[in-house]
Design a protein around this motif. Structure first.
Motif, mmCIF file in Angstrom:
data_model
loop_
_atom_site.group_PDB
_atom_site.id
_atom_site.type_symbol
_atom_site.label_atom_id
_atom_site.label_comp_id
_atom_site.label_asym_id
_atom_site.label_seq_id
_atom_site.Cartn_x
_atom_site.Cartn_y
_atom_site.Cartn_z
ATOM 1 N N GLN A 307 24.932 20.530 47.457
ATOM 2 C CA GLN A 307 23.994 21.382 45.493
ATOM 3 C C GLN A 307 22.087 20.478 45.506
ATOM 4 O O GLN A 307 21.887 21.288 44.640
ATOM 5 N N GLY A 308 22.136 19.884 46.034
ATOM 6 C CA GLY A 308 20.692 19.049 45.762
ATOM 7 C C GLY A 308 20.592 17.600 44.296
ATOM 8 O O GLY A 308 20.093 18.006 43.830
ATOM 9 N N ILE A 309 21.951 17.850 44.200
ATOM 10 C CA ILE A 309 21.585 16.709 42.644
ATOM 11 C C ILE A 309 21.242 15.787 42.844
ATOM 12 O O ILE A 309 20.880 14.943 42.200
ATOM 13 N N PRO A 310 21.594 14.589 43.973
ATOM 14 C CA PRO A 310 20.842 13.518 43.928
ATOM 15 C C PRO A 310 19.903 13.874 44.068
ATOM 16 O O PRO A 310 18.665 12.650 43.550
ATOM 17 N N GLU A 311 18.831 14.720 44.324
ATOM 18 C CA GLU A 311 17.151 14.705 44.477
ATOM 19 C C GLU A 311 17.007 15.181 43.199
ATOM 20 O O GLU A 311 15.179 14.986 42.314
ATOM 21 N N LEU A 312 17.721 16.221 42.367
ATOM 22 C CA LEU A 312 17.757 16.843 41.236
ATOM 23 C C LEU A 312 17.785 15.389 40.060
ATOM 24 O O LEU A 312 16.646 15.373 39.103
ATOM 25 N N VAL A 313 18.532 14.734 40.489
ATOM 26 C CA VAL A 313 18.759 12.990 38.792
ATOM 27 C C VAL A 313 16.950 11.881 39.767
ATOM 28 O O VAL A 313 16.408 11.884 38.742
ATOM 29 N N TRP A 314 16.942 12.137 40.717
ATOM 30 C CA TRP A 314 15.590 11.331 40.973
ATOM 31 C C TRP A 314 14.104 11.711 40.650
ATOM 32 O O TRP A 314 14.133 11.194 40.028
ATOM 33 N N LYS A 315 14.451 13.608 40.445
ATOM 34 C CA LYS A 315 12.929 13.216 40.112
ATOM 35 C C LYS A 315 13.055 13.304 38.202
ATOM 36 O O LYS A 315 11.744 13.190 37.886
ATOM 37 N N HIS A 316 14.286 14.352 37.285
ATOM 38 C CA HIS A 316 14.365 14.067 36.611
ATOM 39 C C HIS A 316 14.446 12.164 36.215
ATOM 40 O O HIS A 316 12.972 11.475 35.342
ATOM 41 N N THR A 317 14.572 11.178 37.314
ATOM 42 C CA THR A 317 14.254 10.006 36.714
ATOM 43 C C THR A 317 12.783 9.578 36.662
ATOM 44 O O THR A 317 11.724 8.767 35.792
ATOM 45 N N GLU A 318 12.646 9.654 37.712
ATOM 46 C CA GLU A 318 10.672 9.445 37.858
ATOM 47 C C GLU A 318 9.852 9.983 36.855
ATOM 48 O O GLU A 318 9.101 9.512 36.302
ATOM 49 N N GLN A 319 10.351 11.768 36.299
ATOM 50 C CA GLN A 319 9.571 12.390 35.281
ATOM 51 C C GLN A 319 9.871 11.475 33.748
ATOM 52 O O GLN A 319 8.994 11.087 33.110
ATOM 53 N N LEU A 320 11.237 10.927 33.369
ATOM 54 C CA LEU A 320 11.383 10.638 32.339
ATOM 55 C C LEU A 320 10.617 9.280 32.255
ATOM 56 O O LEU A 320 10.099 8.704 31.315
ATOM 57 N N LEU A 321 10.466 8.440 33.724
ATOM 58 C CA LEU A 321 10.705 6.820 33.000
ATOM 59 C C LEU A 321 8.812 6.713 33.170
ATOM 60 O O LEU A 321 8.291 6.372 32.711
ATOM 61 N N GLU A 322 7.898 8.181 33.745
ATOM 62 C CA GLU A 322 6.511 8.158 33.388
ATOM 63 C C GLU A 322 5.861 8.396 31.892
ATOM 64 O O GLU A 322 5.149 8.381 31.733
ATOM 65 N N GLU A 323 7.234 9.226 31.168
ATOM 66 C CA GLU A 323 6.962 9.784 29.789
ATOM 67 C C GLU A 323 7.360 9.019 28.988
ATOM 68 O O GLU A 323 6.815 8.326 28.260
ATOM 69 N N ALA A 324 8.482 7.787 29.181
ATOM 70 C CA ALA A 324 8.381 6.343 28.890
ATOM 71 C C ALA A 324 6.923 5.807 28.438
ATOM 72 O O ALA A 324 7.138 5.095 27.644
#
Length: 327
Positions: A307-324
């Motif tokens: 389902q492509g969840i590994p990429e989904l999780v990592w892209k979310h992680t990158e975005q949240l870290l930059e927002e933080a």
């Protein structure tokens, strides 16, 4: 089970590797401290960075490490790594000093009986320690690890709950709306493995291990609760400890350095290797129990991969870290 004798023989072979450079996040107590102590004993002249909360409290341990390894270099970085900006500062010190990094070993965390407790960056405190801060270290230091991999081993080890992956809420990965201690536990474990699977594809010269340590006799309760409550847990849980802290350190050093868990892009002529999360030997991501055995990869991971969840999780992680770090 990988025998303790085999573990010790593998660890002793570290003397053949010059210029080992490692980072231990959470290396001043518990499993991280024991693992680092064994690295100092086995390696000839390692360079190790240790990230912890208190330089003063770490000083006796640093003196011990220098006694165990007179030719070694041991550097302490004082930081509260629940904050992403502090992770960035710690990483900058390493990037400014080193041209390569072989090993990244991460154990920060704790226990909570309460609800969501956000840091000033908008991330739950324990969720940050168990997942987001760890991934920021990985994100920042992978270039150094890729450089190391050109001539020597390069591996990330995160000690938490590998092999206990659960379904996660992909519409609320950071649990802003559906937080509970159980959900945070599930998300921290599964998102770690999913991110590792994604990164192993992007950085095939680096291997990734998500380890479950078993019940180890550490001071985690002392660090997590007031004295009376900590004393209760120490007594109540003692009969269930599966491995001593000393042996746990030996075995986690093996997890960190053994050729048994190679990168996806493994060197030609590698010996017997473990089966990774894809079901293939040497696939680059490994779920391990405290004995060094591969934990069976849940069917869930296959479904998520499709389902492509590994990429989904990592892209979310990158975005949240930059927002933080922008808050």
């Amino acid at each position: 089970m990988v025998s303790l004798k085999a573990v010790q023989a593998s660890n002793a072979s570290l003397r053949a590797f010059p210029n080992i450079t490692a980072l231990f996040v959470g290396g001043t107590s518990g499993i991280g401290q024991s693992t680092l102590r064994h690295l100092a004993r086995y390696a000839d002249s390692p360079t190790a960075y240790i990230v912890g909360r208190s330089q003063e409290r770490a000083s006796p341990f640093l003196a011990e490490l220098r006694s165990l390894s007179p030719k070694g270099r041991f550097h302490f970085i004082e930081a509260d790594v629940s904050l992403v900006r502090n992770v960035d500062l710690a990483c900058r010190q390493i990037v400014d000093q080193e041209s390569h990094l072989n090993f990244l070993f991460m154990t920060p965390g704790g226990i909570s009986l309460g609800g969501r407790n956000e840091t000033p960056e908008g991330i739950d405190y324990l969720f940050s320690l168990r997942y987001y801060a760890r991934m920021r270290f990985v994100q920042n230091l992978l270039p150094l690890m890729t450089t190391a991999a050109s001539s020597s081993p390069s591996r990330v080890v995160s000690v938490y709950g590998g092999g206990f992956e659960f379904p996660i809420n992909t519409d609320d990965l950071d649990l802003k709306h559906t937080f509970s201690l159980l959900n945070a536990y599930k998300h921290s474990i599964t998102m770690t493995t999913e991110s590792m699977e994604y990164l192993a594809q992007q950085y095939p010269s680096v291997s990734f291990v998500h380890a479950y340590p078993g019940l180890v006799g550490t001071n985690i309760y002392n660090n997590s609760f007031p004295s009376p409550i900590a004393s209760f847990y120490n007594v109540a849980m003692w009969p269930f400890h599966s491995v001593s802290l000393q042996e746990s350190g030996e075995r986690h050093l093996f997890h960190l350095t053994s050729a048994r868990y190679p990168a996806k892009q493994q060197p030609a002529g590698a010996g017997e290797v473990a089966t990774g999360t894809t079901g293939e030997p040497g696939s680059g991501v490994y779920l391990l129990n405290w004995k060094g055995e591969v934990r069976s990869s849940p069917k869930l991971l296959t479904q998520y991969r499709e389902q492509g969840i590994p990429e989904l999780v990592w892209k979310h992680t990158e975005q949240l870290l930059e927002e933080a770090v922008r808050r």
